[in-house]
Design a protein around this motif. Structure first.
Motif, PDB file in Angstrom:
ATOM      1  N   THR A 105      -0.155   3.276   8.025  1.00 41.49           N
ATOM      2  CA  THR A 105      -0.054   4.345   7.031  1.00 41.49           C
ATOM      3  C   THR A 105      -0.260   3.754   5.643  1.00 41.49           C
ATOM      4  O   THR A 105      -0.134   2.549   5.433  1.00 41.49           O
ATOM      5  N   VAL A 106      -0.568   4.633   4.701  1.00 40.85           N
ATOM      6  CA  VAL A 106      -0.574   4.269   3.289  1.00 40.85           C
ATOM      7  C   VAL A 106       0.379   5.228   2.582  1.00 40.85           C
ATOM      8  O   VAL A 106       0.395   6.431   2.873  1.00 40.85           O
ATOM      9  N   VAL A 107       1.211   4.687   1.714  1.00 40.83           N
ATOM     10  CA  VAL A 107       2.116   5.513   0.911  1.00 40.83           C
ATOM     11  C   VAL A 107       1.338   6.007  -0.307  1.00 40.83           C
ATOM     12  O   VAL A 107       0.598   5.247  -0.932  1.00 40.83           O
ATOM     13  N   VAL A 108       1.497   7.273  -0.643  1.00 37.44           N
ATOM     14  CA  VAL A 108       0.824   7.850  -1.811  1.00 37.44           C
ATOM     15  C   VAL A 108       1.869   8.547  -2.669  1.00 37.44           C
ATOM     16  O   VAL A 108       2.719   9.279  -2.154  1.00 37.44           O
ATOM     17  N   ASN A 109       1.820   8.311  -3.971  1.00 34.39           N
ATOM     18  CA  ASN A 109       2.751   8.996  -4.867  1.00 34.39           C
ATOM     19  C   ASN A 109       2.050   9.436  -6.150  1.00 34.39           C
ATOM     20  O   ASN A 109       0.991   8.924  -6.515  1.00 34.39           O
ATOM     21  N   ILE A 110       2.655  10.408  -6.798  1.00 25.80           N
ATOM     22  CA  ILE A 110       2.144  10.970  -8.047  1.00 25.80           C
ATOM     23  C   ILE A 110       2.529  10.060  -9.211  1.00 25.80           C
ATOM     24  O   ILE A 110       3.624   9.496  -9.246  1.00 25.80           O
ATOM     25  N   GLY A 111       1.620   9.922 -10.175  1.00 27.75           N
ATOM     26  CA  GLY A 111       1.890   9.165 -11.386  1.00 27.75           C
ATOM     27  C   GLY A 111       2.192  10.071 -12.567  1.00 27.75           C
ATOM     28  O   GLY A 111       2.040  11.300 -12.506  1.00 27.75           O
ATOM     29  N   ASP A 112       2.615   9.468 -13.675  1.00 25.60           N
ATOM     30  CA  ASP A 112       3.067  10.220 -14.840  1.00 25.60           C
ATOM     31  C   ASP A 112       1.975  11.089 -15.459  1.00 25.60           C
ATOM     32  O   ASP A 112       2.242  12.202 -15.921  1.00 25.60           O
ATOM     33  N   ILE A 113       0.750  10.572 -15.486  1.00 26.14           N
ATOM     34  CA  ILE A 113      -0.329  11.363 -16.079  1.00 26.14           C
ATOM     35  C   ILE A 113      -0.553  12.643 -15.284  1.00 26.14           C
ATOM     36  O   ILE A 113      -0.768  13.719 -15.863  1.00 26.14           O
ATOM     37  N   MET A 114      -0.494  12.554 -13.962  1.00 23.10           N
ATOM     38  CA  MET A 114      -0.702  13.754 -13.154  1.00 23.10           C
ATOM     39  C   MET A 114       0.454  14.733 -13.320  1.00 23.10           C
ATOM     40  O   MET A 114       0.242  15.955 -13.339  1.00 23.10           O
ATOM     41  N   GLN A 115       1.683  14.240 -13.448  1.00 29.56           N
ATOM     42  CA  GLN A 115       2.798  15.150 -13.709  1.00 29.56           C
ATOM     43  C   GLN A 115       2.596  15.856 -15.050  1.00 29.56           C
ATOM     44  O   GLN A 115       2.823  17.072 -15.172  1.00 29.56           O
ATOM     45  N   ARG A 116       2.189  15.122 -16.042  1.00 23.04           N
ATOM     46  CA  ARG A 116       1.939  15.694 -17.366  1.00 23.04           C
ATOM     47  C   ARG A 116       0.789  16.689 -17.310  1.00 23.04           C
ATOM     48  O   ARG A 116       0.866  17.784 -17.883  1.00 23.04           O
ATOM     49  N   TRP A 117      -0.284  16.318 -16.621  1.00 25.73           N
ATOM     50  CA  TRP A 117      -1.458  17.175 -16.482  1.00 25.73           C
ATOM     51  C   TRP A 117      -1.095  18.529 -15.869  1.00 25.73           C
ATOM     52  O   TRP A 117      -1.604  19.569 -16.272  1.00 25.73           O
ATOM     53  N   THR A 118      -0.214  18.488 -14.854  1.00 24.80           N
ATOM     54  CA  THR A 118       0.140  19.704 -14.131  1.00 24.80           C
ATOM     55  C   THR A 118       1.395  20.369 -14.690  1.00 24.80           C
ATOM     56  O   THR A 118       1.985  21.232 -14.040  1.00 24.80           O
ATOM     57  N   ALA A 119       1.800  19.981 -15.904  1.00 21.76           N
ATOM     58  CA  ALA A 119       2.969  20.569 -16.565  1.00 21.76           C
ATOM     59  C   ALA A 119       4.194  20.530 -15.650  1.00 21.76           C
ATOM     60  O   ALA A 119       4.930  21.509 -15.531  1.00 21.76           O
ATOM     61  N   ASP A 120       4.398  19.380 -15.010  1.00 22.69           N
ATOM     62  CA  ASP A 120       5.543  19.108 -14.151  1.00 22.69           C
ATOM     63  C   ASP A 120       5.493  19.827 -12.811  1.00 22.69           C
ATOM     64  O   ASP A 120       6.491  19.846 -12.075  1.00 22.69           O
ATOM     65  N   LYS A 121       4.368  20.442 -12.467  1.00 21.18           N
ATOM     66  CA  LYS A 121       4.241  21.044 -11.145  1.00 21.18           C
ATOM     67  C   LYS A 121       4.327  19.961 -10.073  1.00 21.18           C
ATOM     68  O   LYS A 121       5.015  20.116  -9.060  1.00 21.18           O
ATOM     69  N   LEU A 122       3.626  18.861 -10.280  1.00 21.64           N
ATOM     70  CA  LEU A 122       3.689  17.726  -9.371  1.00 21.64           C
ATOM     71  C   LEU A 122       4.629  16.676  -9.962  1.00 21.64           C
ATOM     72  O   LEU A 122       4.710  16.513 -11.176  1.00 21.64           O
ATOM     73  N   LYS A 123       5.314  15.950  -9.099  1.00 23.81           N
ATOM     74  CA  LYS A 123       6.458  15.132  -9.516  1.00 23.81           C
ATOM     75  C   LYS A 123       6.147  13.639  -9.427  1.00 23.81           C
ATOM     76  O   LYS A 123       5.816  13.122  -8.359  1.00 23.81           O
ATOM     77  N   SER A 124       6.268  12.951 -10.554  1.00 27.84           N
ATOM     78  CA  SER A 124       6.189  11.494 -10.588  1.00 27.84           C
ATOM     79  C   SER A 124       7.600  10.950 -10.365  1.00 27.84           C
ATOM     80  O   SER A 124       8.477  11.108 -11.213  1.00 27.84           O
TER      81      SER A 124
END
Length: 375
Positions: A294-313
């Motif tokens: 498996t590979v672990v995947v997580n959200i980073g801060d830029i993506m959380q900011r981009w999505t206005a906190d919809k996705l969680k870093s």
């Protein structure tokens, strides 16, 4: 002065999950209490792996990280069935908007390629320090390529620097003399091959995230990551080695302190040594142990900011082993940090202006300056 030729995604009215017809998603949920039982099961290779359990909704207990079957958009997939992508996209967004982390199986990156990258980086880390020093990453150019010695990186002000060393792979800035080709001839090829597979997988994951968020212009989002490995873009691959724990450890020092990642998404390959922990919704840190293939995947801060906190870093860390035997063992991992192009303008996609616009390059510069205490 505003830079020219900035990539910018058109604002969309709102981020909404696309409705899909009911079906069983091919995924499972990893329960920490069943970790030992899980690892005792026979694990096949990705190509011959058993089918995971089915589930219909995001896990209710956010101390659990979902395991998602990525085979419908695997790098090994030939013809892609569009009908299979939306359920997978919805799954990813469900997980990234709650836990912020997932395990992906059947992702299509050959395990042999990952093993080669682990082996070659281990050979580098085993070199004498005076040899590795020749390949030191120049911190006056923080977005550069090369080796970072033990305790050089400090990701939190609440702890001493972590007990780890790493080698940042940035093909777009690496010259031939920056690779340890004489000492470890296979290191460059193994690194570049895995880097490219991680780049390809990252773009597929980002595309599915855009689908799950109902972003109409997916191509615009992808184009803002178009320079990964080739041009002005902060993406990097990072083999890491956490050495055996020394006899004397600083107060509150661990292998890697609590932190979130800077970019869009992160891919992480782990060896068989545990230590990674992820913060759940209750603020508690729970294990994210290695799961074969498996590979672990997580959200980073830029993506959380981009999505206005919809996705969680989500904050995570790497602890010191608790047992004496574990403290004698090194731990290895390989992370791939996918970033937008440096000139991409990060503006809240829902039009909320929750965060002011900023270029990815300026944001990354701010974070690197804080991490390495350099200007």
């Amino acid at each position: 002065m505003k830079p020219e030729n900035l990539h910018e995604i058109p604002t969309i009215p709102a981020l909404k999950q696309t409705e899909t017809r009911s079906r069983h998603y091919q995924a499972s949920t990893y329960n920490w209490e069943n970790h030992r039982q899980f690892l005792s099961m026979e694990i096949h290779t990705q190509q011959n792996g058993h089918a995971p359990n089915h589930w219909d909704a995001a896990p209710e207990d956010h101390g659990h990280i979902p395991i998602i079957d990525f085979s419908s958009y695997s790098l090994l997939k030939g013809a892609v069935d569009e009908d299979e992508l939306q359920p997978l996209a919805t799954q990813l967004v469900q997980a990234f908007s709650t836990v912020g982390f997932v395990y992906l199986r059947n992702h299509g990156i050959p395990s042999a390629l990952v093993s080669q990258a682990f082996d070659s980086s281990s050979r580098f880390f085993d070199l004498p320090e005076e040899v590795k020093t020749n390949y030191t990453l120049p911190l006056e150019k923080a977005m550069s390529h090369g080796w970072l010695h033990l305790e050089r990186e400090n990701v939190t002000t609440k702890r001493p620097p972590g007990i780890k060393e790493c080698y940042d792979v940035r093909p777009q800035v690496a010259t031939e003399k920056m690779w340890p080709s004489e000492e470890v001839p296979e290191f460059q090829q193994a690194s570049l091959q895995l880097y490219d597979k991680c780049r390809q997988l990252s773009l597929r994951i980002i595309e599915l995230m855009a689908r799950g968020l109902n972003i109409q212009n997916m191509q615009a989002l992808l184009s803002m990551h178009s320079f990964m490995g080739t041009g002005p873009n902060g993406s990097l691959m990072r083999p890491l080695r956490y050495p055996p724990v020394p006899d004397h450890v600083k107060d509150r020092q661990i292998r890697c302190g609590e932190h979130t990642d800077y970019g869009s998404i992160t891919l992480l390959f782990q060896d068989n040594i545990s230590g990674l922990q992820v913060q759940n919704c209750e603020g508690e840190y729970v294990p994210a142990p290695p799961i074969p293939n498996t590979v672990v995947v997580n959200i980073g801060d830029i993506m959380q900011r981009w999505t206005a906190d919809k996705l969680k870093s989500t904050s995570h860390r790497v602890l010191l082993p608790e047992t004496e035997e574990g403290r004698k063992s090194a731990r290895r991992s390989i992370a791939f940090f996918a970033h937008p192009n440096l000139d991409a303008v990060i503006t809240c996609l829902d039009g909320s202006n929750k965060y002011p616009p900023i270029t990815a390059g300026e944001y990354l510069k701010q974070r690197l300056t804080a991490t390495y205490d350099v200007s």
